[in-house]
Design a protein around this motif. Structure first.
Motif, PDB file in Angstrom:
ATOM      1  N   ALA A 118      39.071 -51.512   4.637  1.00 50.30           N
ATOM      2  CA  ALA A 118      38.397 -51.245   3.362  1.00 50.30           C
ATOM      3  C   ALA A 118      38.896 -52.261   2.332  1.00 50.30           C
ATOM      4  O   ALA A 118      39.416 -51.894   1.276  1.00 50.30           O
ATOM      5  CB  ALA A 118      38.665 -49.812   2.903  1.00 50.30           C
ATOM      6  N   GLY A 119      38.753 -53.541   2.678  1.00 52.78           N
ATOM      7  CA  GLY A 119      39.186 -54.607   1.771  1.00 52.78           C
ATOM      8  C   GLY A 119      38.467 -54.458   0.442  1.00 52.78           C
ATOM      9  O   GLY A 119      37.273 -54.171   0.400  1.00 52.78           O
ATOM     10  N   ARG A 120      39.216 -54.619  -0.647  1.00 55.98           N
ATOM     11  CA  ARG A 120      38.641 -54.389  -1.972  1.00 55.98           C
ATOM     12  C   ARG A 120      38.294 -55.704  -2.646  1.00 55.98           C
ATOM     13  O   ARG A 120      39.098 -56.628  -2.678  1.00 55.98           O
ATOM     14  CB  ARG A 120      39.654 -53.637  -2.850  1.00 55.98           C
ATOM     15  CG  ARG A 120      39.887 -52.200  -2.396  1.00 55.98           C
ATOM     16  CD  ARG A 120      41.285 -51.753  -2.764  1.00 55.98           C
ATOM     17  NE  ARG A 120      41.573 -51.959  -4.161  1.00 55.98           N
ATOM     18  CZ  ARG A 120      41.359 -51.058  -5.120  1.00 55.98           C
ATOM     19  NH1 ARG A 120      40.892 -49.883  -4.799  1.00 55.98           N
ATOM     20  NH2 ARG A 120      41.648 -51.317  -6.360  1.00 55.98           N
ATOM     21  N   GLY A 121      37.092 -55.756  -3.199  1.00 52.21           N
ATOM     22  CA  GLY A 121      36.668 -56.924  -3.956  1.00 52.21           C
ATOM     23  C   GLY A 121      36.534 -56.566  -5.416  1.00 52.21           C
ATOM     24  O   GLY A 121      36.778 -55.427  -5.816  1.00 52.21           O
ATOM     25  N   ARG A 122      36.157 -57.543  -6.216  1.00 50.54           N
ATOM     26  CA  ARG A 122      35.960 -57.282  -7.635  1.00 50.54           C
ATOM     27  C   ARG A 122      34.714 -56.433  -7.834  1.00 50.54           C
ATOM     28  O   ARG A 122      33.867 -56.348  -6.958  1.00 50.54           O
ATOM     29  CB  ARG A 122      35.825 -58.602  -8.392  1.00 50.54           C
ATOM     30  CG  ARG A 122      37.100 -59.425  -8.300  1.00 50.54           C
ATOM     31  CD  ARG A 122      36.938 -60.757  -8.980  1.00 50.54           C
ATOM     32  NE  ARG A 122      36.832 -60.613 -10.407  1.00 50.54           N
ATOM     33  CZ  ARG A 122      35.827 -61.115 -11.140  1.00 50.54           C
ATOM     34  NH1 ARG A 122      34.861 -61.774 -10.562  1.00 50.54           N
ATOM     35  NH2 ARG A 122      35.820 -60.953 -12.439  1.00 50.54           N
ATOM     36  N   MET A 123      34.623 -55.829  -8.989  1.00 48.90           N
ATOM     37  CA  MET A 123      33.477 -55.002  -9.376  1.00 48.90           C
ATOM     38  C   MET A 123      33.162 -53.940  -8.320  1.00 48.90           C
ATOM     39  O   MET A 123      32.004 -53.717  -7.975  1.00 48.90           O
ATOM     40  CB  MET A 123      32.259 -55.889  -9.624  1.00 48.90           C
ATOM     41  CG  MET A 123      32.472 -56.866 -10.766  1.00 48.90           C
ATOM     42  SD  MET A 123      30.908 -57.567 -11.242  1.00 48.90           S
ATOM     43  CE  MET A 123      31.304 -58.405 -12.716  1.00 48.90           C
ATOM     44  N   GLN A 124      34.195 -53.351  -7.785  1.00 48.74           N
ATOM     45  CA  GLN A 124      34.070 -52.237  -6.822  1.00 48.74           C
ATOM     46  C   GLN A 124      33.379 -52.638  -5.520  1.00 48.74           C
ATOM     47  O   GLN A 124      32.907 -51.783  -4.786  1.00 48.74           O
ATOM     48  CB  GLN A 124      33.286 -51.035  -7.413  1.00 48.74           C
ATOM     49  CG  GLN A 124      33.628 -50.651  -8.819  1.00 48.74           C
ATOM     50  CD  GLN A 124      35.069 -50.182  -8.947  1.00 48.74           C
ATOM     51  OE1 GLN A 124      35.631 -49.602  -8.022  1.00 48.74           O
ATOM     52  NE2 GLN A 124      35.680 -50.466 -10.074  1.00 48.74           N
ATOM     53  N   ARG A 125      33.300 -53.938  -5.253  1.00 43.06           N
ATOM     54  CA  ARG A 125      32.663 -54.329  -3.994  1.00 43.06           C
ATOM     55  C   ARG A 125      33.663 -54.210  -2.854  1.00 43.06           C
ATOM     56  O   ARG A 125      34.864 -54.229  -3.060  1.00 43.06           O
ATOM     57  CB  ARG A 125      32.198 -55.784  -4.055  1.00 43.06           C
ATOM     58  CG  ARG A 125      31.046 -55.998  -4.972  1.00 43.06           C
ATOM     59  CD  ARG A 125      30.511 -57.412  -4.760  1.00 43.06           C
ATOM     60  NE  ARG A 125      29.724 -57.771  -5.912  1.00 43.06           N
ATOM     61  CZ  ARG A 125      30.062 -58.694  -6.802  1.00 43.06           C
ATOM     62  NH1 ARG A 125      31.153 -59.396  -6.642  1.00 43.06           N
ATOM     63  NH2 ARG A 125      29.300 -58.939  -7.829  1.00 43.06           N
ATOM     64  N   GLU A 126      33.114 -54.203  -1.651  1.00 40.64           N
ATOM     65  CA  GLU A 126      33.995 -54.235  -0.482  1.00 40.64           C
ATOM     66  C   GLU A 126      34.196 -55.697  -0.097  1.00 40.64           C
ATOM     67  O   GLU A 126      33.290 -56.508  -0.279  1.00 40.64           O
ATOM     68  CB  GLU A 126      33.337 -53.478   0.666  1.00 40.64           C
ATOM     69  CG  GLU A 126      34.341 -53.118   1.734  1.00 40.64           C
ATOM     70  CD  GLU A 126      33.712 -52.311   2.853  1.00 40.64           C
ATOM     71  OE1 GLU A 126      33.957 -52.659   4.015  1.00 40.64           O
ATOM     72  OE2 GLU A 126      32.964 -51.375   2.536  1.00 40.64           O
ATOM     73  N   PHE A 127      35.373 -56.024   0.386  1.00 38.54           N
ATOM     74  CA  PHE A 127      35.608 -57.402   0.825  1.00 38.54           C
ATOM     75  C   PHE A 127      35.675 -57.407   2.356  1.00 38.54           C
ATOM     76  O   PHE A 127      36.555 -56.785   2.953  1.00 38.54           O
ATOM     77  CB  PHE A 127      36.921 -57.944   0.233  1.00 38.54           C
ATOM     78  CG  PHE A 127      37.123 -59.409   0.499  1.00 38.54           C
ATOM     79  CD1 PHE A 127      36.438 -60.366  -0.237  1.00 38.54           C
ATOM     80  CD2 PHE A 127      37.979 -59.832   1.505  1.00 38.54           C
ATOM     81  CE1 PHE A 127      36.615 -61.719   0.016  1.00 38.54           C
ATOM     82  CE2 PHE A 127      38.170 -61.186   1.759  1.00 38.54           C
ATOM     83  CZ  PHE A 127      37.489 -62.129   1.012  1.00 38.54           C
ATOM     84  N   SER A 285      28.180 -58.790 -15.772  1.00 36.67           N
ATOM     85  CA  SER A 285      29.249 -57.806 -15.969  1.00 36.67           C
ATOM     86  C   SER A 285      28.631 -56.453 -15.633  1.00 36.67           C
ATOM     87  O   SER A 285      27.403 -56.346 -15.608  1.00 36.67           O
ATOM     88  CB  SER A 285      29.786 -57.856 -17.393  1.00 36.67           C
ATOM     89  OG  SER A 285      28.732 -57.907 -18.296  1.00 36.67           O
ATOM     90  N   PRO A 286      29.449 -55.423 -15.370  1.00 32.18           N
ATOM     91  CA  PRO A 286      28.852 -54.172 -14.951  1.00 32.18           C
ATOM     92  C   PRO A 286      27.744 -53.723 -15.909  1.00 32.18           C
ATOM     93  O   PRO A 286      27.962 -53.595 -17.111  1.00 32.18           O
ATOM     94  CB  PRO A 286      30.044 -53.196 -14.943  1.00 32.18           C
ATOM     95  CG  PRO A 286      31.222 -54.079 -14.700  1.00 32.18           C
ATOM     96  CD  PRO A 286      30.907 -55.370 -15.407  1.00 32.18           C
ATOM     97  N   GLU A 331      26.252 -61.106  -3.512  1.00 29.51           N
ATOM     98  CA  GLU A 331      27.611 -61.494  -3.884  1.00 29.51           C
ATOM     99  C   GLU A 331      28.566 -60.967  -2.829  1.00 29.51           C
ATOM    100  O   GLU A 331      28.393 -59.868  -2.328  1.00 29.51           O
ATOM    101  CB  GLU A 331      27.976 -60.858  -5.237  1.00 29.51           C
ATOM    102  CG  GLU A 331      26.971 -61.112  -6.331  1.00 29.51           C
ATOM    103  CD  GLU A 331      27.029 -62.536  -6.864  1.00 29.51           C
ATOM    104  OE1 GLU A 331      28.027 -63.214  -6.619  1.00 29.51           O
ATOM    105  OE2 GLU A 331      26.066 -62.946  -7.518  1.00 29.51           O
ATOM    106  N   ARG A 332      29.578 -61.750  -2.531  1.00 32.02           N
ATOM    107  CA  ARG A 332      30.529 -61.255  -1.558  1.00 32.02           C
ATOM    108  C   ARG A 332      31.460 -60.288  -2.224  1.00 32.02           C
ATOM    109  O   ARG A 332      31.969 -60.569  -3.279  1.00 32.02           O
ATOM    110  CB  ARG A 332      31.342 -62.402  -0.994  1.00 32.02           C
ATOM    111  CG  ARG A 332      32.319 -61.898   0.036  1.00 32.02           C
ATOM    112  CD  ARG A 332      33.023 -62.991   0.735  1.00 32.02           C
ATOM    113  NE  ARG A 332      33.662 -62.416   1.924  1.00 32.02           N
ATOM    114  CZ  ARG A 332      34.166 -63.122   2.893  1.00 32.02           C
ATOM    115  NH1 ARG A 332      34.091 -64.400   2.877  1.00 32.02           N
ATOM    116  NH2 ARG A 332      34.743 -62.537   3.915  1.00 32.02           N
TER     117      ARG A 332
END
Ligand code: BTN
Length: 332
Positions: A118-127, A285-286, A331-332
């Motif tokens: 569950a890699g975490r990305g910016r803006m609540q995305r998954e990495f 931005s969000p 977006e990744r």
């Protein structure tokens, strides 16, 4: 399966010049041939290509993709960063792991995982963080800094990754604030998370999480990442050695973030690699998107932009997209 037996065999195979005999592996591990065979079998099931050559022994394909403590620690030439090194086969997120254990861990602790579920990305995305494709690294820092200046550590991480890749002849550009690109494809993302002491407004700790796609193949990427992401191998044709890259990255990050913290030289290094200056871009931005022209970078690494109405403003959060009409999920 005994994790340390797996790690020992991987470290021995990756560190050897040629094949390693079954006999040698038995001797080093103090176990029987059958036990060695079982570990090799398990490694193969986990995706490692281990070739068994009659009369000469076992050989590992892509030895530079093995990231074990035994291979990385001897290469470290940092004073503090990564000296406490935790290498995990799998974890949900190295950032989350450090957050959970922060109070018990020393400054400079580094966590590396072979894969994140569950890699975490910016803006609540998954990495996206599959095994055997990249370096997923988080470091715990306790800088003496006001919380408002934490963004500079993201900047330092982006420069450190770029410099560490340049040592391999791979020259990425930085897309504000913290993506690294080869051509138009993202090969690295950075997520910095902070805990702030409310009374003083100072940082309690920072976790800088870095995910670099080193060896992934475009055809293995899920859609829609296949359109926008890449790796050092797929985009530059360079097979980076994982342990040497990790050690080089930690050394550069320490040099850029150590005391005294030298903001101007850092910003200069960042600016030299920044690909957004002078560009028209979408500012995201969000909950909000707008078209802007990016004019400059200020001393806090914020963007100075001109919006559609001609107003000049400073932007210190969100991200920019240089792709026209790009969908959010690209977006990744
Ligand atoms: C982004 O591009 O949105 C940031 C991605 C950051 C990914 C890294 S991988 C290591 C660390 N652990 C995480 O869960 N995230 C960061």
């Amino acid at each position: 399966m005994n994790e340390s037996a797996k790690e020992t065999i991987l470290t021995l195979l990756a560190g050897a010049k040629g094949p390693v005999s079954g006999e040698e592996l038995c001797r080093r591990l103090g176990v029987t041939r059958a036990a060695v065979w079982k570990v090799i079998d398990q490694l193969r099931r986990e995706g490692w290509a281990v070739e068994a050559r009659p009369r000469s022994g076992y050989r590992l394909e892509h030895p530079g993709r093995v990231l074990t403590e035994g291979l990385i620690a001897p290469l470290l030439n940092t004073r503090q960063l990564g000296r406490n090194l935790i290498v995990l086969e799998q974890v949900d997120s190295t950032n989350r792991y450090l957050k959970e254990h922060a109070s018990a861990l020393p400054d400079g602790t580094a966590v590396i995982a072979r894969c994140q579920t569950a890699g975490r990305g910016r803006m609540q995305r998954e990495f996206y963080s599959p095994a055997g494709e990249g370096l997923y690294l988080s470091v715990l820092l306790r800088p003496r800094l006001e919380a408002g200046r934490a963004a500079l550590f993201t900047v330092a991480a982006a420069v450190a990754v770029a410099q560490a890749l340049e040592a391999w002849g791979v020259c990425p550009q930085i897309k504000w604030v913290n993506d690294l690109l080869l051509g138009e494809r993202k090969i690295c993302g950075i997520l910095t998370e902070a805990a702030v002491e409310m009374e003083s407004g100072r940082l309690e700790y920072l976790i800088v999480g870095i995910g670099v796609d080193l060896w992934g193949r475009r055809e293995d990427l899920p859609e829609p990442l296949r359109q926008v992401a890449g790796s050092c191998l797929s985009e530059a044709g360079v097979e980076v050695d994982g342990p040497r890259f990790a050690a080089g990255l930690l050394a550069r990050l320490e040099a850029l973030t150590g005391e005294p913290f030298e903001q101007q030289p850092l910003l200069e290094q960042y600016r030299q690699r920044l690909c957004v200056l002078g560009q028209r871009a979408r500012l995201i931005s969000p909950g909000r998107e707008e078209e802007v022209t990016i004019l400059d970078l200020d001393d806090d690494a914020a963007l100075i932009v001109r919006d559609g109405a001609g107003r000049i403003k400073t932007v210190n959060a969100g991200e920019v997209s240089l792709r026209p009409n790009r969908r959010k999920e690209d977006e990744r």
